[in-house]
Design an enzyme around this catalytic site. Structure first.
Site: not given
Ligand code: NDP
Length: 240
Positions: A12, A143, A147, A177-178
């Site tokens: 995702r 908050g 994280y 990432p932002g």
């Molecule tokens: P999403 O919430 O859209 O997707 C998260 C993904 O991580 C999913 O595939 C989810 O699986 C998986 N996941 C969550 N927990 C676990 C676990 N315990 N074991 C295995 N897989 C897990 O997040 P984003 O795509 O937005 O974020 C991706 C990364 O980028 C993260 O590390 C986030 O912190 C980082 N990031 C995101 C930003 C943003 O603005 N979106 C900004 C900066 C950093 P499932 O589908 O099964 O829940």
């Protein structure tokens, strides 16, 4: 030679874009996820990418999953530690469980997966590890003491791992990432989101594909002299 790539949280959001980009560039991708079977099934049907469910916060599960993947497809060449969660609250309200869950998944998850993949990369003198940090790990955020601590920790983890891998052809880099338009932002109220976007010099959220392009570069042969670095992809929101 087809490189084997494991992308955690690869079904995702940003992870989906990374999985797709690496596949497009000819890597054999295995996308991990944590619990959302429906999203993983739909992603796999749409893309033809193999999906595997395990919790990156579970040390033994990571070792077992990687051993199984290597038994089936061969050694893992590329590891993208992308899985992450948020459990936001100010420190006045944050519970120990919220702290612990984020540290366990976002930071310890990177250790668990590197522990599973690094030894074989080192033995074979080639490996690429990319850890997904965050602008809020660089600059902090109200908050998000949990994280921001986890993501900030990723940056130190990456530099140390890079030093350990450098003489063995294994690079480790971070991407920070932002704000990127994924479901992770869905919990942020509209009025707060407007204020966030106003602070981004390019005037918009980033797209998952814009992170994926950076990951693809850092995991390619072209990036062999880049290790221990952090690539900020944030529309100018935070600059060092
Ligand atoms: P999403 O919430 O859209 O997707 C998260 C993904 O991580 C999913 O595939 C989810 O699986 C998986 N996941 C969550 N927990 C676990 C676990 N315990 N074991 C295995 N897989 C897990 O997040 P984003 O795509 O937005 O974020 C991706 C990364 O980028 C993260 O590390 C986030 O912190 C980082 N990031 C995101 C930003 C943003 O603005 N979106 C900004 C900066 C950093 P499932 O589908 O099964 O829940």
């Amino acid at each position: 030679m087809t490189r084997i790539a494991v992308v955690t949280g690869g079904t995702r959001g940003i992870g989906e874009a990374i999985s797709l980009k690496l596949k497009e560039k000819g890597r054999h991708v295995i996308a991990n996820y944590g619990g959302n079977d429906e999203a993983a099934r739909a992603f796999s049907a749409r893309t033809g990418i193999d999906v595997r469910k395990w919790d990156v916060g579970d040390h033994q599960a990571c070792l077992d999953a990687c051993a199984e993947i290597e038994g089936q497809f061969g050694p893992i060449d590329i590891l993208v530690n992308n899985a992450g969660i948020t459990r936001d609250a100010t420190i006045m309200k944050m519970t120990f469980e919220q702290w612990d869950e984020v540290i366990r998944i976002d930071l310890t998850g990177c250790f668990n997966m590197a522990k599973a993949c690094f030894p074989n990369m080192r033995t074979r003198s080639w490996g690429r590890i990319v850890n997904v940090g965050s602008v809020n790990g660089q600059g902090g955020q109200i908050g998000q003491v949990n994280y921001a601590a986890a993501k900030s920790g990723i940056h130190g983890f990456t530099k140390s791992l890079a030093m350990e891998g450098a003489r063995f052809g294994v690079t480790a880099n971070a991407i920070a990432p932002g704000y990127i338009a994924t479901e992770m932002l869905s919990t942020i109220p509209d009025n707060v989101m407007e204020k966030i976007v106003a602070q981004i010099p390019v005037g918009r959220l980033g797209q998952p594909e814009e992170i994926a392009r950076g990951v693809e570069f850092l995991t390619s042969d072209n990036a062999s002299f880049i290790t221990g670095s952090t690539l900020s992809i944030n529309g100018g929101q935070h600059m060092y």
